[in-house]
Design a protein around this motif. Sequence first.
Motif, mmCIF file in Angstrom:
data_model
loop_
_atom_site.group_PDB
_atom_site.id
_atom_site.type_symbol
_atom_site.label_atom_id
_atom_site.label_comp_id
_atom_site.label_asym_id
_atom_site.label_seq_id
_atom_site.Cartn_x
_atom_site.Cartn_y
_atom_site.Cartn_z
ATOM 1 N N UNK A 181 0.771 -1.239 0.000
ATOM 2 C CA UNK A 181 0.000 0.000 0.000
ATOM 3 C C UNK A 181 0.797 1.281 0.000
ATOM 4 N N UNK A 182 2.141 1.191 -0.047
ATOM 5 C CA UNK A 182 2.939 2.424 -0.057
ATOM 6 C C UNK A 182 2.696 3.162 -1.367
ATOM 7 N N UNK A 183 2.532 4.488 -1.287
ATOM 8 C CA UNK A 183 2.220 5.243 -2.512
ATOM 9 C C UNK A 183 3.465 5.508 -3.353
ATOM 10 N N UNK B 49 7.579 9.886 -9.101
ATOM 11 C CA UNK B 49 6.548 9.276 -9.927
ATOM 12 C C UNK B 49 6.616 7.759 -9.977
ATOM 13 N N UNK B 50 7.643 7.169 -9.372
ATOM 14 C CA UNK B 50 7.783 5.713 -9.411
ATOM 15 C C UNK B 50 7.298 5.089 -8.114
ATOM 16 N N UNK C 80 10.137 -0.214 -5.681
ATOM 17 C CA UNK C 80 10.124 -1.640 -5.369
ATOM 18 C C UNK C 80 8.771 -2.284 -5.604
ATOM 19 N N UNK C 81 8.713 -3.577 -5.255
ATOM 20 C CA UNK C 81 7.496 -4.362 -5.462
ATOM 21 C C UNK C 81 6.999 -4.874 -4.126
ATOM 22 N N UNK C 82 5.688 -5.009 -4.017
ATOM 23 C CA UNK C 82 5.159 -5.639 -2.812
ATOM 24 C C UNK C 82 5.316 -7.140 -2.942
#
Lengths: 442, 822, 436
Positions: free
Chosen positions: B441-443, B448-449, B452-454
């Motif tokens: 849920x990190x914005x 603009x990027x 990383x990936x959840x």
Amino acid sequence: MSLLTLAYLLLPAVGALLANQATDVRTARRVGAGFLAAATLIASTAPVSLLLAADDPLWALSKVASRDPALAWAPAFVSLVSFVAVAMTPAVGTRPASIARMMAVAAAAGGVVAMPHPAVVAIAWALGAVPVWLELRRASERGASARMFALYMLPSAGLVASGCFLLSDGGTLTGFVVLTVGLAIREAVMPLHSWLLAAVDDAPMGLVVAFVAPQIGVAVHLSQNDILPSAGVGEAMAIISALTAVGAAFMGVFQSNARRAVAYLFISQSGLVGVGLETSSEVARTGATLTWMTVGLASAGFAMALAALEARRGRQSLERPAGSLAETPRLAAAFLVLGLASVGLPATVGFVAEDLLMQGTVGQFPSLGLMMVAATALNGVTVVKAFFALFNGTPARNPKQDLLGRERLVLSLVLACLVGLGLAPALATRAAGPSHAATRSE
Amino acid sequence: MRAFQPGVSEAARRAVTGDGAAPEALAALWQTLERALPDVRVSDSGAPAADGIAGRTGYAVSELVHPTLIRLCASFLDQGVAYWRMPGKEQGLLRAVRDLYTRPMGPPEPWLRRLPARLAAQAARTPAAEATVVALLEELEIPEDDWQPFITATLLSLRGWAGMMHQLELRPDRAPVASPPTRLMDYLAVQLSLEAEALAYLRRRGPPAPAPREDPREAQERLLYAGFVLAQHAGISAAALARGDRAARWLDALAGFDELERRRLLHLAFERRHRVEVLDGLRNHARAGRPEAPPARIRAVFCMDDREESTRRHLEEVLPEVETFGYAGFFGVPMAYEGLDDVRPTPRCPVVIDPRHLVVEEPLDGPHEHGSAVGRLRHGVAISGQTMVRGSVVSGALGLATVVPLIGRVLFPRTSERISHAVMHGVGVPATRLALERPEGAPAAADGYLHGFTVEEMSGIVQVVLQTSGLTEARGLVVFVGHGSHSLNNPHEGAYQCGAAGGGPGGPNARAFATMANHPGVRGRLAQGWLTFPEPTWFVGASHDTGDDSMIYYDEDLIPEAVQADLRIFKAAMEEARRRDAHERCRRFMLAPLDLDPEGALAHAEARTADLAQPRPELGHATNAVCIIGRRSRTRGLFLDRRAFLVSYDPTRDPDRSRLAALLETVGPVGAGINLEYYFSFVDSTGYGCGTKLPHNIVGLLGVMDGHASDLRTGLPWQMVEIHEPVRLLTIVEAEPDELTAIVSARPGLARLVVNGWIQVVAWSPSTDELHVFDGGAFRPHRPETDQLPVVKASMDVYRGHREHLPPTRVTDGLAPGGGAW
Amino acid sequence: MLILAVLLWFFDDVPEAVIWAVVATAFGGATLAGLATAGGMVVHDVDEVRVPLGTWFSVGHYEFEVALVLDRLSVPFAVFGTGLVGLVGAFSQRYLHREARFARFFLLLSVLGAGVVLVVLAGSLDLIFMGWELVGLSSALLVAFFDHRPAPVRHGLRAFITYRLCDAGLLSAVVWLHHTAGTSAFVDVSGQWASIDVTHVPVVTAGLFILLATLGKSAQVPLGGWLPRAMEGPTTSSAIFYGALSIHLGPYLLLRSATLLEASPWVAGAVFTIGLLTALHGTVVGRVQSDIKSALAYASMTQVGVIFMEIALGLRFLALVHVVGHASYRSLQILRSPSLLHDQHNMERAVGSALPHPGGHLERLVPRALQPWLYRLALERGYLDAVLVHFVVAPFARLARLLDRLERAWLSAFAGPPEGPRAQAVETSQDIEASS
């Protein structure tokens, strides 16, 4: 008249008759080239015979040649240039009669240089122009160039004949001037040059080369060199020649028609020779005679290389690059080297000739020397511009053939002469310079 | 004309001459044809194509306009070559040009004299680019119906620059440094303004020069000659042609068989020869079968790249217990990547994907200082070299010192590259990790990027890759090998990188994937489904440099003890494989002697990439021709000469063919894109390629021009494609023809590619050896021409001593089975 | 060079290896010989060696003497020149590998090498002229190396015309010196003119002729427009001609005739002015060039301008060091120019940020209002080319065209009445020719 001289005179004439009988061009050309080659070989004996015994009348020209040894070389030179013209003439678009006419021109030119007798000179001079006129009459548009040619050559023949007549009575200034004007017309000295432009437009290149490149007027001039004109006349003629050299060089640079550019190159070069001939210094005169032969040979090869190109691709314009170096590398290389040799490329005899000519002239006429420098510079530009326009660009639809065996042989010969003498110029200067004669006469 | 052409057969000669003598028969043949000679329409293809105004009016406006226009474009788009930037470029090209060229004391060229007045009037009356263009079109009297083709032709007259304007308008993010506000309409307005000026000037000077035309007689002669020669070869006599209108029909047929048709037929024949050779090879190799064997011990996943075909083959020959896979080299990780020393992120995924995730490489021990004082000093010196006062000091004082690198670079490229590398990076590379994980849920960050990936995103990526490639039974050591390439003297360095990684090295993607697959959270999530890995299973990321064949392994310190031994085995095998790979590559380099040993070949390859004088650091995809989507077990042990993209796909685990469809949609365009880029750069090096590299001149850090000033040259240079065989990609898919038809017809993108013939498609039945070629809208069975397949022991036996393309060959060393799985 | 030419004339396919072997032997040998000579001179503490090779040809009192001068000026130049030709040859052997024009490149490269050696070692201006011509010719042909495209050919011709007109200056100087001083040989180490009559006018004239000669080769104002355009050949030939050898022949000639400059402050002043103008022109115009080769060409031009100024001020040793330093620095830069993207990337990594924009220096110096104007002036190359082409060459071209028209009108005055179909055919074919 010795047997050798007779043989030399008859060979091209017989060749002309035989060539005229031939049914196809290739045979005519083979015959013509063979006869001229033989004539060249025979003529090479002239300087040898002169060297062995000056008084042996093996050659009729020995008397004048002892005054100027360059004249001993003249017959060989004339027939060599004619040989190049005939042998390089492309078969496509040529008739056997044209070859025969080239031979006839060569025969007449040979007469002028090998038999420096006033009567012979007068007759041969006039006869030499006839074949060209015949050819032009057939080819020219509404007869323009033929008429113009006749209008220029008739007075030339008349003036030369009367000059010879006047001079045979002993040297008079009038005779000299009349003769020189007659010669100048045929040397295309500006502003009497227009006929040459018309002729290159319409006549086969080989015929023009055979007619113009030997510059037999120079030989006539040299054979009369014991008649010294007044300094004023000489200077005037030097100035006219220098102006011709610069003017023609200037026109040549801006030409967009390849043949006319070549014609202006001829005119400019003969102007340069003219300046040297009118200079009293022996360096300049040696330079002039050397330039005469070098330029004659180199520009004959150069013009015939253009003719070979035209046979492959048709008439050429210099407006924009439209050739291909990759298809015809040797033709291109020969074209460039021959062209540059005629304007003094280092390592060819052209450089030696040009150097002598300038160095000799500048002492007497400093400003003319500088004009000559300018003319050579411009001529160089003309050559390279023509090279770029003719041999660079996008390849044509149909690939064209590089030099054929025959063409390669002839051009190799010409190049070998020019480069060989360029690397060992002492041979050339000794043959052309009066120092040799001077030492002999002591 | 009197003798036969060389090569005319005896029978044909007899047929032509009949009872008579050859010269007469030939003369009669010539005359018969000459009488029937039709009028020939002169094609104007000999003249250079003129676009836009030049084409419509016959005036050579481009000669005047292009030099100025090129200069303006180059200065406007410049990314950092010029010391002094174009003033006002932040307002767009049109306004910058208006601002510059309306000032007094303008350029003295006669044709530009009225330009200031024109631009001033434009600024007053039609300030917007669109309005300016419309006004210009009306001024040039172009009818409104004609605007579209006219504008296209106008833009195409400098297609490189116009194209770059268009690209930067669409994707300003892909500019090397920073894109000025670029609009194609601005460019068009500037171009048309200049052309209108030039046209008005030339009209004042006089009528246009007539276009050079081919002489119709020459075209007729050509036709006559062709008919004459062909009749000799075919043995057709004058008498046979004299009946009726046969001679005319003969010549008509010949005239109809024009250059385009002839080339089309020759091309189809050319492709057929190649296709039959490859398909027969595949079929006969599969029919010959392979021995049974225990399951593989190590698994390695490479990029599908054709250059990795040989690496994989050699690895399998060296280490039979390895099983290799092929997958698009970004390994499913759609990221932008910023390495430790990079100053800005670059996308590392196929061009069609716009990455939303950023992955940053971070040092393990504390913050890393970006750049160095030495670097800044070098930059200062480099800049000064082009100025007057500082330049004098630099060239006078330091100039002599450059003799050393000059000699070194020219005579000893490999050594001097090593020295310079050691000087530049002497301190050693710090240990790093990828900042890969993003809390749920990190914005998106300020840039603009998403950084990383959840865990969920990572699991998705890992699952898709493993399932599609058939790696679901992974256990033990699994190595993911990305690839890149570096070379000097190479403006086209990007074209040697991994295409799937967006023209960058794919190593970071392999590293990212391995990190994801080792992540306990990801493993846990996968286990909730049906994907479990028995312990110990460990994924290792690595990177292969296809230029000098070097290998880098990432995050080795994390590898558990249990797989260390396997990794050592793998590394040793890879060490040998890369030597052999270099050896196989070297046979294509004319400057590498054919009798090199593998060690020497590796040195040669290393020297090449470090050599300033080497226009062919490697040959890239230059031989690509085939794409095989299917199980490796069917092609393992088959020498494919580095010409095949190998994509792993297991039809037995894809009952509804949905994975195949997804795979085709990604692999198809990537493979076709690479293949067609080579195809077109080869067949028209001047038009689609960028000609020879030798005179190339880098402009604005954007691209190359030919020499002093030219259109921006796109496409590949001749040196990259000269050994390429221009065949359309032969795409062989393990599927039944009807399944393939269904997939293709349901997807318009694929259908365009296949039905319009941009690639050749072959269906290879998963169960039988049948091959079906897609031809004219349907699959037709391939009829093998031979049952023979050459067999050798090792790859080297196939290629040693050869420089040319080689047919498929069975290599027994590589056959030793790796995967018992399928 | 001759061997190569003869080989190419007689054989169709000469293998690359053979060509390279001939060139490498020649220039490798020459470099070693040069080094050996230099070593010998240092060991024996000799400042100058004159090697008279005898008289090449002579007529009457005029002799063309071939003499070489080996001194502190010529030997470093010769070693450097042949070495560089050898190096660039080695580079090109790989760079031009498989290029169809490989043989032509090496032929022209050896012509250049021969020309440079001749210029550098020449003991007299006559010999220099020979070398000078060879360098100019090979340079023009290498610019037009890619002969199928129009731009290289156009630019090659432009370079050749500039060269040829300036060569006229050198030839005039040769002729003039022979006229006024009787010789053009350099006699002592510094190039003192033998027995020259140092009256003012001849010296100034000779000096100006020599200056004219250097303007073309060294791309000085106002004739430098060909230099950026000459970047059409292979990168390697651009490096050796326009980064290293050809462009520095001008300074070399000026150094050789330095005493002439000393004798006449007028000539020195002219050299200084030209140098200053060129340096300013080059630096301003070079700053806006957005392609690497033009930027480097103007950078070279600037430095050669500075070298001209140094020579005019009599700083000969400095000038020599500057020439050699600049030549090797610039040729390496040009050879590296295809790696620009690679280097830029590395540079960014080394600096640690996007590269700072460097134009601020100029922006501070020039008033804001003048900036766009100056920028446009620089973008249009200082208007020099445009002025030359449209206000110097074009009038001459118009004059020639006018004379040409008069010539044709004169010819058509001779034309008879139309004759019929044959004449018609000839006419149309001529029309086509005249209009094309």
